[in-house]
Design a protein around this motif. Structure first.
Motif, PDB file in Angstrom:
ATOM      1  N   TYR A 202       0.871  -1.183   0.000  1.00  0.00           N
ATOM      2  CA  TYR A 202       0.000   0.000   0.000  1.00  0.00           C
ATOM      3  C   TYR A 202       0.904   1.228   0.000  1.00  0.00           C
ATOM      4  CZ  TYR A 202      -2.905   3.663   2.123  1.00  0.00           C
ATOM      5  OH  TYR A 202      -3.552   4.847   2.405  1.00  0.00           O
ATOM      6  N   GLU A 203       0.664   2.150  -0.930  1.00  0.00           N
ATOM      7  CA  GLU A 203       1.446   3.392  -0.960  1.00  0.00           C
ATOM      8  C   GLU A 203       0.543   4.558  -1.277  1.00  0.00           C
ATOM      9  OE1 GLU A 203       5.704   3.735  -2.130  1.00  0.00           O
ATOM     10  OE2 GLU A 203       5.110   2.027  -3.394  1.00  0.00           O
ATOM     11  N   SER A 204       0.807   5.660  -0.634  1.00  0.00           N
ATOM     12  CA  SER A 204      -0.034   6.834  -0.830  1.00  0.00           C
ATOM     13  C   SER A 204       0.790   8.064  -0.429  1.00  0.00           C
ATOM     14  CB  SER A 204      -1.258   6.653   0.086  1.00  0.00           C
ATOM     15  OG  SER A 204      -1.937   7.849   0.258  1.00  0.00           O
ATOM     16  N   THR A 205       0.623   9.142  -1.180  1.00  0.00           N
ATOM     17  CA  THR A 205       1.384  10.364  -0.870  1.00  0.00           C
ATOM     18  C   THR A 205       0.457  11.568  -0.882  1.00  0.00           C
ATOM     19  OG1 THR A 205       3.323   9.453  -1.965  1.00  0.00           O
ATOM     20  CG2 THR A 205       3.350  11.817  -1.574  1.00  0.00           C
ATOM     21  N   THR A 206       0.624  12.419   0.117  1.00  0.00           N
ATOM     22  CA  THR A 206      -0.130  13.684   0.160  1.00  0.00           C
ATOM     23  C   THR A 206       0.845  14.806   0.500  1.00  0.00           C
ATOM     24  OG1 THR A 206      -2.229  12.675   0.723  1.00  0.00           O
ATOM     25  CG2 THR A 206      -1.946  14.958   1.400  1.00  0.00           C
ATOM     26  N   VAL A 207       0.662  15.941  -0.176  1.00  0.00           N
ATOM     27  CA  VAL A 207       1.521  17.102   0.059  1.00  0.00           C
ATOM     28  C   VAL A 207       0.637  18.284   0.450  1.00  0.00           C
ATOM     29  CG1 VAL A 207       3.172  18.698  -1.015  1.00  0.00           C
ATOM     30  CG2 VAL A 207       3.164  16.288  -1.686  1.00  0.00           C
ATOM     31  N   TYR A 208       0.960  18.928   1.566  1.00  0.00           N
ATOM     32  CA  TYR A 208       0.292  20.177   1.954  1.00  0.00           C
ATOM     33  C   TYR A 208       1.324  21.284   1.723  1.00  0.00           C
ATOM     34  CZ  TYR A 208      -3.088  17.180   4.419  1.00  0.00           C
ATOM     35  OH  TYR A 208      -4.038  16.238   4.744  1.00  0.00           O
TER      36      TYR A 208
END
Ligand code: BGC
Length: 385
Positions: free
Chosen positions: A374-380
């Motif tokens: 499982y891989e997921s990326t979020t950028v704020y």
């Protein structure tokens, strides 16, 4: 007139330089620092990590729940100020908060009645929200101690903290031992990159996110209603009265859920002519993108505070975002500096897969199987306008 010798001149110049250097504002040094944060009731020590970039953006993250405790961002005059809700000390978090700043897992948002079937096996999860399972159950990933590691990067200007947690087979009712890893990297351009990974030893479901409550004006002193939002999402998921998606994907066009152009959050938040606003007590819904998961973070939302000029863009690889306007905040949770967080003084933009996906075969799958990752990326990302 008294004669000044070249040596005295040199000395005077050196003294003047020394004085002015002392008075000049010191350039923040990028890096990461670990400090003791407190002790859990079972005796384990908790730490807090301060990540700072060379502009002066500072994040404080504790390994209890992987929680972002504070996060400073500049206004249009370059003044850095905290923009998230949270507590002054570990005991505040231990007494319970509505998930302020925490990592959410194994499953962000709700699973109806806490039940789902996978490969012909039915699983009963802990229920903690009017008969439904919310944010991983009674003791979700927000309430566990993560193993923390300061990552040595080639670029010390990108302070990086890696958190690991092993969730045992059967924890909160979920099948499979799950090794979860969340990496926070503070970038030079005032962006925080959050990378989530997980592997399992049995088929299970995973949907990780972060539950920061943002208030770009004043970190929770006033409401978020005058802040402007853009959601790059043509559809949303209507819910039932317990906030479980009905299964329908409804276009936002022509509804109070349309944030395709910059719109004040407060503009239509009380328009109960739409039953969905009644159910959510405001906005507490999942907005979905038109794109398929490309693997590269794409803009899903932008939040702007006209008063301070702060702008926050949210980029993600996830197909959806839960936009929650702090409708359950009622002043009973006391936060930083003794501040009671009142109704709608913070908002969440939780990037994720759709709520209750394990019970909706038509939704993008949240199933993770042995051998898969499982891989997921979020950028704020913060800037000013
Ligand atoms: C949920 C809300 C819930 C809040 C925290 C949000 O992600 O959608 O319904 O009240 O988290 O408690």
């Amino acid at each position: 007139m008294k004669k000044i010798y070249p040596f005295s001149l040199l000395l005077i110049t050196a003294l003047v330089c020394f004085q002015s250097c002392k008075n000049a504002p010191s350039q923040p040094k990028a890096g990461i620092e670990k400090t003791a944060y407190g002790i859990l009731p079972d005796g384990r020590a908790v730490d807090i990590y301060t990540l700072r970039n060379e502009n002066g953006m500072t994040l404080r993250i504790t390994n209890y729940g992987g929680t972002i405790v504070s996060w400073t961002a500049p206004d249009r005059n370059g003044v850095y100020q905290d923009v998230v809700l949270g507590c002054d000390s570990l005991s505040g978090y231990l007494h319970g908060t509505p998930y302020f700043g925490a990592i959410i897992g194994r499953y962000g948002n709700r699973i109806a009645k806490g039940n789902f079937t996978l490969d012909n096996n039915t699983y009963n999860l802990a229920t903690n929200n009017i008969g439904n399972h919310l944010h991983g159950g009674i003791k979700g990933f927000d309430k566990v101690l993560w193993d923390a590691q300061i990552v040595d990067t080639d670029t010390p200007s990108n302070p990086t903290l890696r958190l690991k947690y092993y969730s045992k087979d059967g924890e909160e009712g979920y099948p499979g031992g799950l090794q979860a890893e969340v990496t926070y990297t503070l970038l030079k351009d005032n962006a925080l990159n959050i990378h989530y990974e997980a592997i399992t030893d049995k088929p299970t479901v995973v949907n990780l996110t972060n539950h920061s409550y943002f208030n770009l004006a004043d970190a929770g002193k006033t409401t978020i209603l005058d802040q402007e939002l853009v959601l790059n999402t043509p559809m949303y998921l209507p819910v039932d009265s317990t906030l479980i998606p009905t299964g329908e994907l409804r276009p936002v066009k022509g509804t109070v859920f349309d944030f395709s152009k910059p719109t004040k959050i407060g503009a239509r938040i009380n328009d109960t002519s739409d039953i969905q606003i009644k159910y959510g007590l405001g906005y507490d819904h999942c907005w979905i993108t038109a794109r398929s998961n490309s693997g590269t973070p794409e803009n899903i939302a932008s939040l702007y505070d006209p008063a301070s000029g702060r702008l926050m863009e949210v980029l993600t690889t996830e197909p959806a975002v839960q936009f929650y306007t702090g409708n359950f905040l009622d002043g009973t949770v006391i936060g930083k500096g003794g501040m009671p967080y009142k109704h709608r003084t913070g908002l969440c933009l939780e990037t994720q897969h759709y709520p209750d996906s394990p019970n909706h075969p038509a939704f993008p799958s949240t199933v993770l199987r042995p051998g898969e990752k499982y891989e997921s990326t979020t950028v704020y990302r913060f800037s000013v306008k």
